[in-house]
Design a protein around this motif. Structure first.
Motif, mmCIF file in Angstrom:
data_model
loop_
_atom_site.group_PDB
_atom_site.id
_atom_site.type_symbol
_atom_site.label_atom_id
_atom_site.label_comp_id
_atom_site.label_asym_id
_atom_site.label_seq_id
_atom_site.Cartn_x
_atom_site.Cartn_y
_atom_site.Cartn_z
ATOM 1 N N LEU A 25 0.809 -1.220 0.000
ATOM 2 C CA LEU A 25 0.000 0.000 0.000
ATOM 3 C C LEU A 25 0.843 1.271 0.000
ATOM 4 C CD1 LEU A 25 -2.868 -0.940 2.501
ATOM 5 C CD2 LEU A 25 -2.788 -1.232 0.011
ATOM 6 N N GLY A 26 2.127 1.133 0.291
ATOM 7 C CA GLY A 26 3.009 2.291 0.236
ATOM 8 C C GLY A 26 2.892 3.229 1.418
ATOM 9 N N VAL A 27 2.304 2.758 2.509
ATOM 10 C CA VAL A 27 2.204 3.564 3.728
ATOM 11 C C VAL A 27 2.661 2.710 4.904
ATOM 12 C CG1 VAL A 27 0.295 4.973 2.870
ATOM 13 C CG2 VAL A 27 -0.190 2.894 4.156
ATOM 14 N N LYS A 28 3.134 3.365 5.952
ATOM 15 C CA LYS A 28 3.546 2.639 7.144
ATOM 16 C C LYS A 28 2.353 2.505 8.077
ATOM 17 C CE LYS A 28 7.044 2.443 10.784
ATOM 18 N NZ LYS A 28 8.242 3.092 11.375
ATOM 19 N N PRO A 29 1.847 1.290 8.262
ATOM 20 C CA PRO A 29 0.670 1.121 9.120
ATOM 21 C C PRO A 29 1.018 1.333 10.590
ATOM 22 C CG PRO A 29 1.507 -1.011 8.440
ATOM 23 C CD PRO A 29 2.317 0.011 7.706
ATOM 24 N N LYS A 30 0.007 1.720 11.346
ATOM 25 C CA LYS A 30 0.149 1.864 12.790
ATOM 26 C C LYS A 30 -0.586 0.708 13.445
ATOM 27 C CE LYS A 30 1.110 4.009 16.685
ATOM 28 N NZ LYS A 30 2.503 4.164 17.168
ATOM 29 N N GLY A 31 0.139 -0.100 14.196
ATOM 30 C CA GLY A 31 -0.484 -1.262 14.795
ATOM 31 C C GLY A 31 -0.255 -1.352 16.292
ATOM 32 N N TYR A 32 -1.179 -2.029 16.959
ATOM 33 C CA TYR A 32 -1.064 -2.290 18.392
ATOM 34 C C TYR A 32 -1.278 -3.787 18.608
ATOM 35 C CZ TYR A 32 -1.420 2.749 18.891
ATOM 36 O OH TYR A 32 -1.195 4.104 18.793
ATOM 37 N N GLN A 33 -0.251 -4.428 19.141
ATOM 38 C CA GLN A 33 -0.307 -5.874 19.322
ATOM 39 C C GLN A 33 -0.854 -6.200 20.704
ATOM 40 O OE1 GLN A 33 3.345 -7.918 18.503
ATOM 41 N NE2 GLN A 33 2.435 -9.951 18.733
ATOM 42 N N PHE A 34 -2.154 -6.414 20.750
ATOM 43 C CA PHE A 34 -2.826 -6.753 22.003
ATOM 44 C C PHE A 34 -3.211 -8.228 22.065
ATOM 45 C CE2 PHE A 34 -4.329 -2.146 21.724
ATOM 46 C CZ PHE A 34 -3.339 -1.689 22.584
ATOM 47 N N GLY A 35 -2.896 -8.965 20.998
ATOM 48 C CA GLY A 35 -3.275 -10.371 20.944
ATOM 49 C C GLY A 35 -2.113 -11.243 20.517
ATOM 50 N N THR A 36 -2.433 -12.382 19.941
ATOM 51 C CA THR A 36 -1.441 -13.366 19.546
ATOM 52 C C THR A 36 -0.523 -12.857 18.437
ATOM 53 O OG1 THR A 36 -1.139 -15.604 18.653
ATOM 54 C CG2 THR A 36 -3.072 -14.381 17.897
ATOM 55 N N ASP A 37 0.678 -13.422 18.391
ATOM 56 C CA ASP A 37 1.614 -13.090 17.314
ATOM 57 C C ASP A 37 1.390 -13.970 16.095
ATOM 58 O OD1 ASP A 37 4.024 -11.687 16.297
ATOM 59 O OD2 ASP A 37 4.869 -13.716 16.305
ATOM 60 N N ARG A 38 0.630 -15.037 16.245
ATOM 61 C CA ARG A 38 0.389 -15.973 15.152
ATOM 62 C C ARG A 38 -1.019 -15.743 14.619
ATOM 63 N NH1 ARG A 38 4.744 -16.886 13.257
ATOM 64 N NH2 ARG A 38 4.118 -18.886 12.333
ATOM 65 N N ILE A 39 -1.107 -15.136 13.457
ATOM 66 C CA ILE A 39 -2.384 -14.660 12.922
ATOM 67 C C ILE A 39 -2.956 -15.657 11.916
ATOM 68 C CG2 ILE A 39 -3.585 -12.726 11.854
ATOM 69 C CD1 ILE A 39 -2.082 -12.041 14.478
ATOM 70 N N LYS A 40 -4.146 -16.181 12.234
ATOM 71 C CA LYS A 40 -4.851 -17.087 11.323
ATOM 72 C C LYS A 40 -6.183 -16.508 10.852
ATOM 73 C CE LYS A 40 -4.935 -21.510 12.023
ATOM 74 N NZ LYS A 40 -5.156 -22.846 12.649
#
Length: 250
Positions: free
Chosen positions: A154-169
């Motif tokens: 997408l050409g943009v740096k997303p802003k994320g907050y990791q409040f859950g698992t590191d393994r995403i399904k």
């Protein structure tokens, strides 16, 4: 081809009456009766209109139009916008929520496919209609890999907050301004919620729901559907299409 033929196709293909929407979906400004070149853009604004004119497009298809259910006088910048369209014979067609929720080329299904997930089921009820989708994959990917993929594609740096698992399904996606709908992940097995604009309240909801949340920009998350719609028009009608990129960084 005739303008009416193209707009009739779009009205039906996009099911523009399927959901209550502030946007006046469909043909907003009528230009030349014949269409030879189609321009596509996320936002209807003067910069987009001038670029469409310079490209000699006679039909402009946008996700965000200029009429949003409230009356306003055609003066000032509003007059300048409409004058630019009419003087160049450009028709303006807008499609908002019906493009977000479209099951084949919508913003949300395109984001899910972009991230390498399979589209699973509708998600995010708005006025009785689901406007987003969930996605699943058999093998999980890391939280950081999703952020990296979004930035690359997408050409943009997303802003994320990791409040859950590191393994995403499993993911839930509502493009643009869908942050307030994060509470609808309650009771669902969702590892990550992806939307466009950040929202202060959604931070605490995500934290308390223990679900990862990623904001990847309103504009950036709403370019994929309109591009895909351009490919549909090219394949069905053989019309030349061009995407006008006017990023806002928001």
């Amino acid at each position: 081809m005739k303008l009416t033929e193209l707009t009739d196709f779009l009205d039906e293909y996009l099911s523009i009456a399927v959901i209550e929407d502030k946007s006046l979906n469909g043909l907003q400004v009528e230009g030349h009766p014949e269409v030879h070149k189609v321009a596509l853009a996320t936002d209807a604004c003067l910069e987009t209109f001038l670029k469409a004119a310079s490209l000699r497009a006679d039909f402009l298809l946008t996700h965000h139009g200029i009429f949003w259910g409230t009356q306003f006088a055609i003066k000032g910048i509003h007059a300048e916008r409409i004058k630019t369209l009419i003087s160049n014979g450009i028709s303006l067609y807008a499609v908002h929520l019906p493009l977000d929720l479209h099951p084949e080329i919508g913003n949300n299904v395109e984001l899910i496919k972009l991230l390498g997930f399979e589209v699973a089921e509708p998600f995010g009820i708005y006025h009785g209609v689901a406007i987003g989708y969930t996605g699943r994959r058999k093998r999980p990917v890391s939280y950081s890999s999703i952020l990296n993929k979004l930035q690359k594609e997408l050409g943009v740096k997303p802003k994320g907050y990791q409040f859950g698992t590191d393994r995403i399904k499993t993911i839930a996606v509502i493009s643009g301004g869908g942050a307030s709908m994060i509470e609808q992940v309650t009771g669902k097995e969702i590892d990550l919620f992806l939307t466009g604009e950040s929202d202060h309240v959604s931070y605490h909801l995500a934290k308390e729901l223990q679900v990862n949340i990623v904001y990847s920009g309103h504009y950036a998350t709403e370019t994929l559907g309109i591009r895909s719609l351009g490919r549909v028009i090219e394949e069905k009608f053989g019309l030349e299409t061009v995407f006008i990129d006017v990023p806002t960084g928001m």
